[in-house]
Design a protein around this motif. Sequence first.
Motif, PDB file in Angstrom:
ATOM      1  N   GLN A 286       0.882  -1.162   0.000  1.00 53.11           N
ATOM      2  CA  GLN A 286       0.000   0.000   0.000  1.00 53.11           C
ATOM      3  C   GLN A 286       0.916   1.207   0.000  1.00 53.11           C
ATOM      4  O   GLN A 286       1.768   1.344   0.874  1.00 53.11           O
ATOM      5  N   SER A 288       3.309   1.605  -1.904  1.00 56.46           N
ATOM      6  CA  SER A 288       4.632   0.986  -2.066  1.00 56.46           C
ATOM      7  C   SER A 288       5.243   0.481  -0.775  1.00 56.46           C
ATOM      8  O   SER A 288       6.398   0.073  -0.752  1.00 56.46           O
TER       9      SER A 288
ATOM     10  N   TYR C 217       5.887  -9.967  -6.670  1.00 55.43           N
ATOM     11  CA  TYR C 217       4.662  -9.176  -6.544  1.00 55.43           C
ATOM     12  C   TYR C 217       4.888  -7.768  -7.071  1.00 55.43           C
ATOM     13  O   TYR C 217       4.087  -7.229  -7.824  1.00 55.43           O
ATOM     14  N   ARG C 218       6.010  -7.181  -6.694  1.00 55.89           N
ATOM     15  CA  ARG C 218       6.271  -5.789  -7.088  1.00 55.89           C
ATOM     16  C   ARG C 218       6.651  -5.676  -8.552  1.00 55.89           C
ATOM     17  O   ARG C 218       6.310  -4.707  -9.209  1.00 55.89           O
ATOM     18  N   GLU C 249      -6.198  -4.953  -4.940  1.00 55.34           N
ATOM     19  CA  GLU C 249      -5.987  -4.272  -3.652  1.00 55.34           C
ATOM     20  C   GLU C 249      -5.423  -2.859  -3.811  1.00 55.34           C
ATOM     21  O   GLU C 249      -5.369  -2.091  -2.858  1.00 55.34           O
ATOM     22  N   HIS C 250      -5.016  -2.523  -5.046  1.00 46.81           N
ATOM     23  CA  HIS C 250      -4.494  -1.173  -5.274  1.00 46.81           C
ATOM     24  C   HIS C 250      -5.539  -0.230  -5.825  1.00 46.81           C
ATOM     25  O   HIS C 250      -5.237   0.921  -6.141  1.00 46.81           O
ATOM     26  N   ARG C 311      -3.133   4.682  -7.940  1.00 49.98           N
ATOM     27  CA  ARG C 311      -1.863   5.422  -7.893  1.00 49.98           C
ATOM     28  C   ARG C 311      -0.994   5.050  -9.082  1.00 49.98           C
ATOM     29  O   ARG C 311      -0.938   3.888  -9.467  1.00 49.98           O
ATOM     30  N   GLN C 313       2.142   4.765  -9.264  1.00 49.03           N
ATOM     31  CA  GLN C 313       3.231   3.826  -8.945  1.00 49.03           C
ATOM     32  C   GLN C 313       2.735   2.382  -8.860  1.00 49.03           C
ATOM     33  O   GLN C 313       3.519   1.453  -8.913  1.00 49.03           O
ATOM     34  N   ASP C 314       1.409   2.193  -8.726  1.00 53.20           N
ATOM     35  CA  ASP C 314       0.901   0.833  -8.617  1.00 53.20           C
ATOM     36  C   ASP C 314       0.548   0.241  -9.977  1.00 53.20           C
ATOM     37  O   ASP C 314       0.241  -0.933 -10.087  1.00 53.20           O
TER      38      ASP C 314
END
Lengths: 339, 272, 318
Positions: A286, A288, C217-218, C249-250, C311, C313-314
């Motif tokens: 969340q 990052s 995941y990232r 979830e983002h 976002r 970044q997500d």
Amino acid sequence: MAQITLEDVSFRYPGATEDTLYGLDLQIENGEAHALLGASGAGKTTMLNLLSGLLSPTSGRLLFDGNDVSDLPGRERNVAQVFQFPVLYDSLTVAENLAFPLRTRGVATDMIDGQVAYICSELSLGKIRDTKPPSLSLFEKQLLAVGKALVRPDVSLVLLDEPLTAVEPKIKWKLRQTLLKVQKDLGVTMIYVTHDQTEALTFAERVSVLSAGGILQTGTPTEIYQSPANEFIGHFVGSPGMNFLPCSAVPSTTGDRIGFRPEWAALVDEGHVDGTVTRVRVYSTQDSKAHGLVTLMTPHGEVFVRGNAEFETGMKASVRIDRCVTFQGGNRVAEIAHV
Amino acid sequence: MVLIVAFSAVIPLMTVVNYSVQDILDFNTRFFVGFDWYRETLNDPRFIDAFWRQIGFSLTVIAIEIPLGIMVAKGIPKASRYTPLILILLALPLLIPWNVVATIWQMFARPDIGLLGVSINALGIDYNYTASPIQAWLTIVAMDVWHWTSLVALLSFAGLSAIPGPFYQAAELDGAGKWQVFRLIELPRLRGVLVIAVLLRLMDSFMIYTEPFVLTGGGPGNATTFLSQYLTTMAVGQFDLGPAAAFSVIYFLFILLFCWLFYTSVISRDET
Amino acid sequence: MLALANLRLNAGCSEGFSHTFLSGQITVVLGANNAGKTDMCRFITGLSTPARGEILLDGEDVSSMSPQQRSVSLVYQAFVNYPNLTVLENIESPLRAHSAPAAARLTQASDIAAKLQLTELLHRLPHELSGGQQQRVAIARALAKDARVLLLDEPLVNLDFKLREALENELRELLTASNTIVIYTSSDPRDAFTLGDQLLLLDNGRKLQSGSPVDVYRNPNCLRSMELLADPFVNRFLGDGSECAIRPEHVRVDDKDHSQASITFEMQVTAFETSGDESFIHGQVADHDWIARCQGMKEITVGSKLALHVREQDIVRF
């Protein structure tokens, strides 16, 4: 659709020394989506079999719309059941499978065709109408089983025995969604039996928690989740279940113990109870930042906190409890929404 | 493993094929005759008669044993205290040596002192299986049914026991009748088991020798002379090794053909 | 260290894959139902031979060794125990196979049984036990073998929800205690985070990605890798001409922090479900099926329009 009533129902298997189910009192409204939640051995299957007519209660009465059906055999109760794996007639097509429960009851052909068409469109089975089950995917087969259970317009009750068991995890939600939609569209009384609390809470309008042959609490998913009647339910519902600490840890609470869910707390520098981080499970990010479940070892035992997971094992932290439920002798005393 | 199969099957088979293309007068006097024996056998009227009798017999016993076996299996309680006892009793006819089976029936069916023979005659029917071809047939078929129905019953019972409870439950809730339950749930699931049962009975009944030989000796006349008996007479009685060998090969190929036809028809249905 | 070299899981694969499993680590192998997880387990144990490829255990090529010769044990989905042996005898069986003396066998078996809370059940037969207990016996038996490699093929999938939760906690401690190479297969992404030190993603017999669960995941290397770790699926949309994806979830319903760069979408809500600690909002966003996952039990009306914030970044772009 019917109103289902259990009046002081008990059941004991022949030759057993104890009751498997004792003194069950439950009323399920007409058209309600109800879930029976319990672990293996709690008596869910027995209760299911009592409702479907496979078994008769040893004492007490079972009523459908006020009529005593306790000793009526299954075929006369107008009940349908969906099982853990797709139970279908492999030599009949999808349309023939759907028509079957109507044909055996001598329903007129044009009415049968109408119902079959209706169910096909409700469940999007149109494309596979003329296929036979062996060629279908597991999801399609179970969908057909659901359709078969719903095809009779006058069905009193549809029982679902852990219907998502055989379906792949990624597709479970699709079947869940379909069940929800179809239940609302058709207004059928449905009783969904499961050991999976996610399935129970997402599906039902009301949930009954079953344990060791008795119903512990019946309520809406919110009630069951946020104000469990006793510590067992607090622990059983939720993944992980409630954390329990003695009331002494949180001033302004009275009773034996307080229970709080992992997301009702946060890890801060100065909170109610101190401890050391023993495990960090990161499930997502969340902003990052790592987000997940942190296990804290406190003087009173393990505590799980859900939220920010930017911790390392061995670090010191403190739990600040924002919301909790107090228990005395295992039973709920009060809910404290803001500690 | 390969050597054992070679010695017990392949070499004897090749020897027979070898003999089938030769005219053997004695061990050292042989003439190669090519396919003569085959042609002769296939045109032999007695061979043709025995062949059709054999087909008739096999089809008759299968037509009786399969449905009867299934019905018996359905009658066995699945989880009662008596189930193991019933299964053992059913298995008994399968354990009796085949010539003993025939001898039992020989005595059983005797019109003068056999229980069956005397009972039928007491009913007013003139029963003597050694004199009437039809009665000989009926007696042999009855004997085979008594002997082998248990096999079908035991296999079917295993198949039925493997059907999970929910199928019966769902049928009950659907309001299905007993015949519908049989046709839509039990029969499709018994298919694998029935394939084995039919295959076994087909092969065994096509090769039947001991029982008809002991019971009727192939009589009266040729009425119950089946293929294997005719072959034995030719090979052992008349010592015509050449034609007998050819006969054997033809016999073997027939059985192989039936089994292959049956097998492929089932496999192709399985794949649809 | 267990190394797979150029392993071809089935005849249809055009290229093999290589991977190294390290000692003292739990590697979760994640994939859909026919991804090849069970095939891979069978190859590593020696129960079947791969079309091509080598398996090296601690540097030694074990590809042609029979299962008995390899130091590998396997725990199945179905609770597999010797039905006519007691729990104690079941756990002792691999020790018996290696001819350990009776006293040593008993101590070792009892220790392992204690670790799995089976001490009171030592003299019962498997059929008298519950599913969870039977699976614990199977795990104890696998641990008793003390093999170099321990394979668990979706061992908890047939167990009750709460039981699974409890065993997951216990398993993690048990399995990392020794220096064994632990390989745990699953089709549930949660297992990757709950149990895994390392993750291996399989799809149709191919290796998609490997690394620590958080890293994968990232930074998923392809859409499929992202999908395998998403529960239930990934939200897709077209952004600046390229395929973009965002995890459920983002997707935020309320976004109080406006300091971060974000994009707003509008969703037509078609369904809503809540499981207590989480809520799932299903709907349509620009002709795509979307799902938003939020914390807590929210109140959302089906049929309404909802503003969703994502976002920058997500967002993952491919």
